[in-house]
Design an enzyme around this catalytic site. Structure first.
Site, PDB file in Angstrom:
ATOM      1  N   LYS A   1      10.006  22.124 -58.242  1.00 21.06           N
ATOM      2  CA  LYS A   1       9.458  21.057 -57.390  1.00 21.06           C
ATOM      3  C   LYS A   1       8.510  20.154 -58.179  1.00 21.06           C
ATOM      4  O   LYS A   1       7.930  19.229 -57.636  1.00 21.06           O
ATOM      5  CB  LYS A   1       8.727  21.660 -56.190  1.00 21.06           C
ATOM      6  CG  LYS A   1       9.650  22.408 -55.225  1.00 21.06           C
ATOM      7  CD  LYS A   1       8.884  22.904 -54.021  1.00 21.06           C
ATOM      8  CE  LYS A   1       9.598  23.989 -53.268  1.00 21.06           C
ATOM      9  NZ  LYS A   1      10.725  23.518 -52.460  1.00 21.06           N
TER      10      LYS A   1
ATOM     11  N   GLN B   1       4.005  23.272 -52.341  1.00 25.10           N
ATOM     12  CA  GLN B   1       3.989  21.832 -52.046  1.00 25.10           C
ATOM     13  C   GLN B   1       2.698  21.161 -52.487  1.00 25.10           C
ATOM     14  O   GLN B   1       2.504  19.971 -52.239  1.00 25.10           O
ATOM     15  CB  GLN B   1       4.200  21.602 -50.535  1.00 25.10           C
ATOM     16  CG  GLN B   1       5.535  22.093 -50.014  1.00 25.10           C
ATOM     17  CD  GLN B   1       6.717  21.290 -50.564  1.00 25.10           C
ATOM     18  OE1 GLN B   1       6.566  20.192 -51.098  1.00 25.10           O
ATOM     19  NE2 GLN B   1       7.909  21.852 -50.453  1.00 25.10           N
TER      20      GLN B   1
ATOM     21  N   HIS C   1       5.956  28.508 -44.382  1.00 27.23           N
ATOM     22  CA  HIS C   1       7.368  28.562 -44.791  1.00 27.23           C
ATOM     23  C   HIS C   1       7.838  30.012 -44.613  1.00 27.23           C
ATOM     24  O   HIS C   1       7.044  30.941 -44.774  1.00 27.23           O
ATOM     25  CB  HIS C   1       7.422  28.147 -46.265  1.00 27.23           C
ATOM     26  CG  HIS C   1       8.784  27.963 -46.849  1.00 27.23           C
ATOM     27  ND1 HIS C   1       9.560  29.013 -47.253  1.00 27.23           N
ATOM     28  CD2 HIS C   1       9.497  26.836 -47.134  1.00 27.23           C
ATOM     29  CE1 HIS C   1      10.699  28.548 -47.761  1.00 27.23           C
ATOM     30  NE2 HIS C   1      10.686  27.229 -47.695  1.00 27.23           N
TER      31      HIS C   1
ATOM     32  N   ASP D   1       0.133  29.837 -50.925  1.00 31.00           N
ATOM     33  CA  ASP D   1       1.457  29.318 -51.268  1.00 31.00           C
ATOM     34  C   ASP D   1       1.254  27.847 -51.660  1.00 31.00           C
ATOM     35  O   ASP D   1       1.033  26.994 -50.800  1.00 31.00           O
ATOM     36  CB  ASP D   1       2.364  29.466 -50.035  1.00 31.00           C
ATOM     37  CG  ASP D   1       3.662  28.679 -50.175  1.00 31.00           C
ATOM     38  OD1 ASP D   1       3.828  27.943 -51.163  1.00 31.00           O
ATOM     39  OD2 ASP D   1       4.502  28.798 -49.263  1.00 31.00           O
TER      40      ASP D   1
ATOM     41  N   CYS E   1      13.072  25.661 -43.307  1.00 29.92           N
ATOM     42  CA  CYS E   1      12.562  27.038 -43.472  1.00 29.92           C
ATOM     43  C   CYS E   1      11.226  27.236 -42.773  1.00 29.92           C
ATOM     44  O   CYS E   1      10.359  27.978 -43.260  1.00 29.92           O
ATOM     45  CB  CYS E   1      12.433  27.424 -44.948  1.00 29.92           C
ATOM     46  SG  CYS E   1      13.972  27.374 -45.828  1.00 29.92           S
TER      47      CYS E   1
HETATM   48  C1  PLP Z   1       5.679  25.620 -48.658  1.00 31.19           C
HETATM   49  C2  PLP Z   1       6.792  26.307 -49.380  1.00 31.19           C
HETATM   50  N1  PLP Z   1       6.671  27.601 -49.683  1.00 31.19           N
HETATM   51  C3  PLP Z   1       7.627  28.259 -50.344  1.00 31.19           C
HETATM   52  C4  PLP Z   1       8.784  27.645 -50.732  1.00 31.19           C
HETATM   53  C5  PLP Z   1       9.818  28.438 -51.465  1.00 31.19           C
HETATM   54  O1  PLP Z   1       9.963  27.956 -52.764  1.00 31.19           O
HETATM   55  P1  PLP Z   1      11.160  28.465 -53.692  1.00 31.19           P
HETATM   56  O2  PLP Z   1      12.422  28.245 -52.917  1.00 31.19           O
HETATM   57  O3  PLP Z   1      11.059  27.595 -54.892  1.00 31.19           O
HETATM   58  O4  PLP Z   1      10.910  29.894 -53.967  1.00 31.19           O
HETATM   59  C6  PLP Z   1       8.970  26.308 -50.430  1.00 31.19           C
HETATM   60  C7  PLP Z   1      10.237  25.631 -50.793  1.00 31.19           C
HETATM   61  O5  PLP Z   1      10.713  24.759 -50.134  1.00 31.19           O
HETATM   62  C8  PLP Z   1       7.948  25.610 -49.745  1.00 31.19           C
HETATM   63  O6  PLP Z   1       8.081  24.330 -49.430  1.00 31.19           O
END
Ligand code: PLP
Length: 404
Positions: A221, A198, A122, A195, A361
């Site tokens: 989430k 998900q 991401h 990270d 993203c």
């Molecule tokens: C794999 C992954 N990393 C990071 C993020 C970023 O999360 P946040 O927008 O809650 O900071 C997301 C959000 O869609 C994500 O799916």
């Protein structure tokens, strides 16, 4: 297993109609809906206990502080961290990555060092490292993935300082073998940043057994409020990290020419924190624990099997991600020949079906897949086969309307 109809009834928003149709909410990878118990927990905090934390000696302040710290303990137990002090509350995953890149990164990354990320990340797990690498004249090494999204690029001989990798992909659903990545990275002398945005909402995560050094995720989430997230850092690493932001609440002593900082985790929580968010996250975790993370994973695998079988029969529709449903989370990215994902999502909305369309993203991943955008349906514990049927009906409708 659990009673999905009962679970669904715990989420007030799911009884809404959208465009005159029953809502089928299939955009859970973007954000999940909230059960009444989470809404009540936030309401109760503001109605009965609101005060600033770690500041006052009055009753309300002590109650608020106890609720905030109880939430930290719940998070620690939920991901099997050894100590609650290893849990820092952030705004979300994005802030957690920025915190590590800024605080750990600026102290430990030197000219010529290597930072490793992967092709599936991401943007939140790319850009903070990219900026750090540029600032320090370090190298950003991108580890390759295979067609199903599994990391194939080897770390051997790379000697990176840190490896930043997602536990589960927000596009392909791919669940990485983090234990193996940690072992390989540690042999190379690198730390591992995971990270988990998900992963934590959908499966049992145990940071001790993964043996990662950093692990980040977002409350919104996983049934909890927006604006609250978590960064887990192994205690011995966290204790040696400099603050990310500075100001009130994170100090021991302040003079005009110097200041000393609070112990962990307070050192990393400058300013008034999101207390109601943390309390809401605690309530979200309680709810997930009551259902059981293994049951949630199993439910999602059931929905994946059901929907993949049907989607793969639609002519011109291509799904992405691992063929083994046990190695992916409950989401499906797909393309439909001749129909742009945004147009598809608009038609689905007329049927009350909420999906996401775009690059999610992950532009570098979409570039690798040689597609500008995908449609993505993502499931959670309250989704049913009827939601999948509504999705399929909407896809047929889009074909009727847009392919005429
Ligand atoms: C794999 C992954 N990393 C990071 C993020 C970023 O999360 P946040 O927008 O809650 O900071 C997301 C959000 O869609 C994500 O799916």
């Amino acid at each position: 297993m659990f009673d999905v109809a009962k679970v669904k009834s715990d989420f007030p928003i799911l009884s809404r109609e959208i465009n005159g149709k029953k809502l089928s909410y299939l955009d859970n990878a973007a954000t999940s809906q909230k059960p009444q118990v989470v809404i009540d927990a936030i309401n109760n905090f503001y109605k009965n206990h609101n005060a600033n934390v770690h500041r006052g000696v009055h009753t309300l302040s002590e109650e608020a502080t106890a609720m905030y710290e109880e939430a930290r303990e719940k998070v620690a137990r939920f991901i099997n961290a050894r100590h609650p002090e290893e849990i820092i509350f952030t705004k979300g995953t994005t802030e957690a990555v920025n915190l590590v890149a800024y605080s750990w990164g600026r102290k430990n990354i030197k000219k010529g060092d290597t930072i490793a990320v992967t092709e599936i990340e991401h943007h939140s797990n790319i850009i903070p490292w990219q900026i750090l690498a540029k600032e320090k004249n370090a190298n950003l090494k991108v580890l390759s993935i295979d067609e199903e999204g599994f990391v194939t690029g080897s770390l051997q001989g790379l000697k990176p300082k840190i490896v930043a990798v997602s536990h589960a992909s927000n596009v392909l659903g791919t669940i990485q073998e983090i234990k193996d990545i940690s072992r390989e990275a540690h042999l190379e002398g690198a730390l591992v940043f995971v990270d988990g945005a998900q992963a934590v909402p959908h499966m049992k995560v145990d940071v001790l057994s993964l043996d990662c050094d950093f692990y980040a995720f977002s409350g919104h989430k996983m049934l909890s409020p927006m604006g609250i997230g978590v960064l887990y850092v192994k205690k011995e690493i966290l204790e040696n990290m400099e603050p990310y932001q500075v100001g009130g609440g994170m100090i021991k002593e302040v003079f005009f020419d110097r200041a000393t900082y609070a112990d962990i985790p307070g050192r990393f929580e400058a300013g008034t924190p999101n207390v109601s968010g943390a309390v809401g996250l605690g309530a979200g975790i309680d709810y997930l624990n009551r259902i059981g993370m293994e049951n949630i994973s199993e439910h999602e695998v059931g929905l994946l099997n059901y929907s993949l079988a049907k989607l793969n029969l639609v002519p011109g529709l291509k799904t992405y991600g691992p063929t083994d449903v046990k190695r992916r989370t409950g989401l499906i990215a797909f393309t439909l020949e001749g129909i742009h994902p945004h147009d598809l999502a608009s038609v689905l909305d007329t049927e009350g079906v909420a999906i996401r369309s775009g690059h999610h993203c992950t532009m570098p991943l979409h570039n690798k897949l040689k597609i500008p955008a995908t449609a993505r349906a993502s499931f959670y514990l309250y989704n049913t086969k009827e939601d999948v049927d509504a999705l399929l009906y909407g896809i047929e409708k889009a074909e009727r309307i847009l392919k005429r």
